[in-house]
Design a protein around this motif. Structure first.
Motif, PDB file in Angstrom:
ATOM      1  N   LEU A  42      -7.777  -4.291   4.870  1.00  0.00           N
ATOM      2  CA  LEU A  42      -6.433  -4.617   4.775  1.00  0.00           C
ATOM      3  C   LEU A  42      -6.727  -5.074   6.678  1.00  0.00           C
ATOM      4  CD1 LEU A  42      -5.396  -1.031   3.523  1.00  0.00           C
ATOM      5  CD2 LEU A  42      -4.775  -3.127   3.073  1.00  0.00           C
ATOM      6  N   LEU A  92      -3.976  -6.814  -3.803  1.00  0.00           N
ATOM      7  CA  LEU A  92      -4.546  -5.554  -3.611  1.00  0.00           C
ATOM      8  C   LEU A  92      -5.291  -4.810  -4.250  1.00  0.00           C
ATOM      9  CD1 LEU A  92      -0.401  -3.952  -2.926  1.00  0.00           C
ATOM     10  CD2 LEU A  92      -2.304  -4.385  -0.892  1.00  0.00           C
ATOM     11  N   SER A 119      -9.406   0.119   7.529  1.00  0.00           N
ATOM     12  CA  SER A 119      -9.394  -0.836   7.684  1.00  0.00           C
ATOM     13  C   SER A 119      -9.784  -1.393   6.071  1.00  0.00           C
ATOM     14  CB  SER A 119     -10.051  -1.610   8.553  1.00  0.00           C
ATOM     15  OG  SER A 119     -11.653  -1.346   8.462  1.00  0.00           O
ATOM     16  N   THR A 120     -10.468  -0.679   5.651  1.00  0.00           N
ATOM     17  CA  THR A 120     -10.604  -0.363   4.285  1.00  0.00           C
ATOM     18  C   THR A 120      -9.761  -0.310   3.440  1.00  0.00           C
ATOM     19  OG1 THR A 120     -12.805   0.755   5.193  1.00  0.00           O
ATOM     20  CG2 THR A 120     -12.623   0.097   2.172  1.00  0.00           C
ATOM     21  N   ASN A 121     -10.268  -0.854   2.239  1.00  0.00           N
ATOM     22  CA  ASN A 121      -8.793  -1.551   1.538  1.00  0.00           C
ATOM     23  C   ASN A 121      -8.928  -0.096   0.307  1.00  0.00           C
ATOM     24  OD1 ASN A 121      -6.936  -1.539  -0.804  1.00  0.00           O
ATOM     25  ND2 ASN A 121      -7.115  -3.436  -1.396  1.00  0.00           N
ATOM     26  N   SER A 139      -8.267  -6.998  -2.489  1.00  0.00           N
ATOM     27  CA  SER A 139      -9.353  -7.491  -1.091  1.00  0.00           C
ATOM     28  C   SER A 139     -10.490  -6.173   0.089  1.00  0.00           C
ATOM     29  CB  SER A 139      -7.879  -7.208  -0.308  1.00  0.00           C
ATOM     30  OG  SER A 139      -7.651  -8.436  -0.296  1.00  0.00           O
ATOM     31  N   TRP A 147      -7.232   0.454  -2.254  1.00  0.00           N
ATOM     32  CA  TRP A 147      -6.935   0.690  -3.937  1.00  0.00           C
ATOM     33  C   TRP A 147      -7.713  -0.678  -4.284  1.00  0.00           C
ATOM     34  CZ3 TRP A 147      -3.234   4.155  -4.928  1.00  0.00           C
ATOM     35  CH2 TRP A 147      -2.841   4.327  -4.217  1.00  0.00           C
ATOM     36  N   ARG A 148      -8.752  -2.073  -3.664  1.00  0.00           N
ATOM     37  CA  ARG A 148      -9.529  -2.245  -4.639  1.00  0.00           C
ATOM     38  C   ARG A 148     -10.032  -1.624  -5.666  1.00  0.00           C
ATOM     39  NH1 ARG A 148     -14.880  -5.060  -1.759  1.00  0.00           N
ATOM     40  NH2 ARG A 148     -14.915  -6.987  -3.409  1.00  0.00           N
ATOM     41  N   THR A 180       0.869  -1.326  -0.027  1.00  0.00           N
ATOM     42  CA  THR A 180      -0.145   0.367   0.232  1.00  0.00           C
ATOM     43  C   THR A 180       0.529   1.091   0.023  1.00  0.00           C
ATOM     44  OG1 THR A 180      -0.316  -0.313   2.305  1.00  0.00           O
ATOM     45  CG2 THR A 180      -1.801  -1.207   1.283  1.00  0.00           C
TER      46      THR A 180
END
Length: 304
Positions: free
Chosen positions: A201, A195, A212-214, A198, A216-217, A154
């Motif tokens: 994170l 990455l 906690s939210t990704n 998901s 880059w999804r 990340t």
């Protein structure tokens, strides 16, 4: 099959029949090879084998405030050019009369498949030779390299996107182009896909507040090629990766193709008179050249 009579003699030709068979199996061989170049390059339709030039206009065209006199000031325009050129690549094979008769061995399907594969291999060869030998293209002077936090994490994504988004146009103004592609060697494909797919994170040992939210999804399309880490090519690396713009917006690399046809053509003809059999030849008319350095950033894969 056709039989033509001339002067009392007969000749038998099955070239047209075999050409139809060959073209049915050409694409099987073509599609059996890595096709990453077609995903990250712009395909340029060219009409001949002359060098073609793309012109990008530059200049100061930012609007000025119009004063009380109503006079509008003249702007200035310059240009930047990028070139490319298609060349012909080819190979031929012969099929003997014995192979034709004993076609249960698959000669009539194997040969065009091999020629199709040969065309795809050559495209990859010239493409990655051009793309990976890029030390004078991805440079600090062009502001399109990340040599800091540049691993597939990340942190590496964030740092590389900053480099990409901070690029300026030829007039020094923000480019405003959005990255769309992650091009990674096979060793980094799993990390890149993780990455991009998901939902959440997993926090590490840091006591700092973390989301906690990704974020880059789904952010980038991921493409990977084994050519990137193949030691046969200058500039290969199992750690370096690239963040690229969509080639439809601004291409970092371009494939020139005669009449827009990238895939090879297979043709069949009778062999010479003293040879019992037929001949097949495959050829493609393509060329590859790096284009706009602002369309991508190279991350060296290191972390600091």
């Amino acid at each position: 099959q056709r039989i033509n009579a001339s002067g009392g003699f007969s000749t038998v030709s099955i070239a047209n029949v075999l050409s139809n068979v060959a073209n049915k199996f050409l694409m099987r061989g073509w599609n059996a090879v890595d096709m990453t170049p077609l995903q990250i390059a712009r395909i340029r339709n060219v009409r001949d084998f002359k060098t073609v030039t793309t012109v990008s206009l530059t200049g100061d065209l930012t609007f000025d405030k119009v004063g009380a006199s109503g006079e509008i000031k003249h702007g200035q325009i310059g240009d930047m050019t990028y070139t490319n050129k298609a060349d012909t690549y080819a190979k031929m094979l012969a099929i003997t009369r014995t192979d034709i008769i004993n076609d249960d061995l698959g000669a009539l399907t194997d040969v065009p498949m091999k020629l199709g594969r040969g065309g795809a291999l050559k495209l990859n060869d010239i493409f990655w030779t051009e793309f990976l030998a890029n030390t004078s293209f991805f440079t600090s002077g062009n502001s399109n390299v990340n040599e800091g936090v540049a691993d597939m994490t990340t942190g590496g994504l964030a740092a590389t996107e900053v480099v990409f988004m901070n690029q300026t146009d030829p007039d020094g103004l923000p480019l405003g182009l959005q990255p769309a592609i992650l091009l990674v060697p096979t060793a980094l494909k799993a990390a890149a896909m993780t990455l991009m797919n998901s939902e959440l994170l997993i926090s590490g040992t840091s006591t700092a507040t973390q989301g906690s939210t990704n974020i880059w999804r789904g952010r980038f399309r991921v493409y990977s090629s084994p050519y990137m880490s193949n030691s046969a090519y200058t500039g290969y690396s199992a750690a370096a990766w690239y963040m690229l713009a969509d080639p439809a917006d601004l291409p970092v690399i371009e494939i020139a193709a005669l009449n827009g046809r990238v895939e090879p053509t297979v043709e069949t003809a009778d062999a010479e008179f003293n040879v019992l059999g037929v001949q097949m030849r495959g050829y493609s008319d393509v060329g590859v050249n790096l284009q706009e350095y602002r369309a991508g950033v190279r991350a060296d894969g290191g972390s600091s």
